[in-house]
Design a protein around this motif. Structure first.
Motif, PDB file in Angstrom:
ATOM      1  N   UNK A 112       0.797  -1.231   0.000  1.00 27.82           N
ATOM      2  CA  UNK A 112       0.000   0.000   0.000  1.00 27.82           C
ATOM      3  C   UNK A 112       0.831   1.284   0.000  1.00 27.82           C
ATOM      4  N   UNK A 113       2.105   1.193   0.302  1.00 26.52           N
ATOM      5  CA  UNK A 113       2.939   2.400   0.379  1.00 26.52           C
ATOM      6  C   UNK A 113       3.834   2.583  -0.833  1.00 26.52           C
ATOM      7  N   UNK A 114       3.426   2.043  -1.977  1.00 29.98           N
ATOM      8  CA  UNK A 114       4.211   2.212  -3.192  1.00 29.98           C
ATOM      9  C   UNK A 114       3.334   2.818  -4.276  1.00 29.98           C
ATOM     10  N   UNK A 172       6.072  -5.165  -3.835  1.00 29.48           N
ATOM     11  CA  UNK A 172       5.637  -6.431  -3.254  1.00 29.48           C
ATOM     12  C   UNK A 172       4.149  -6.668  -3.488  1.00 29.48           C
ATOM     13  N   UNK A 173       3.818  -7.907  -3.842  1.00 30.57           N
ATOM     14  CA  UNK A 173       2.457  -8.275  -4.204  1.00 30.57           C
ATOM     15  C   UNK A 173       2.155  -9.669  -3.672  1.00 30.57           C
ATOM     16  N   UNK A 208       4.362  -3.925   6.599  1.00 27.42           N
ATOM     17  CA  UNK A 208       3.034  -3.394   6.261  1.00 27.42           C
ATOM     18  C   UNK A 208       2.262  -4.335   5.332  1.00 27.42           C
ATOM     19  N   UNK A 209       2.910  -5.377   4.810  1.00 32.03           N
ATOM     20  CA  UNK A 209       2.234  -6.366   3.965  1.00 32.03           C
ATOM     21  C   UNK A 209       1.558  -7.472   4.786  1.00 32.03           C
TER      22      UNK A 209
END
Length: 80
Positions: A10-12, A18-19, A62-63
């Motif tokens: 969410x921070x990109x 990252x996915x 955060x992931x």
């Protein structure tokens, strides 16, 4: 269904980040993350070797919500 997209970091900016996915046919959680550097690889190897067919990936903490969601989706789909 095959590959089900769960979330990107969410921070990109939404690309090259990252996915997380769930592959219900292969019964796997699929992760795109940053490659581990040599220092981290050495620390990981203290636990055991890393086969050529495997990789160590880094994900931002955060992931966690995305990984939890992937696990929950896999459970709902009966992917086990």
């Amino acid at each position: 269904m095959a590959l089900l997209f769960i979330a990107k970091d969410p921070n990109t900016n939404g690309t090259q980040c990252p996915t997380a996915w769930v592959d219900d046919e292969a019964k796997e959680i699929v992760i795109q993350g940053w490659k581990a550097g040599e220092a981290l690889l050495e620390r990981c190897r203290e636990t055991g070797s890393i086969p050529e067919t495997e990789a160590v990936l880094r994900l931002p903490i955060r992931m966690v919500d995305a990984l939890r969601e992937a696990c929950d989706v896999a459970d709902r789909l009966g992917v086990r």
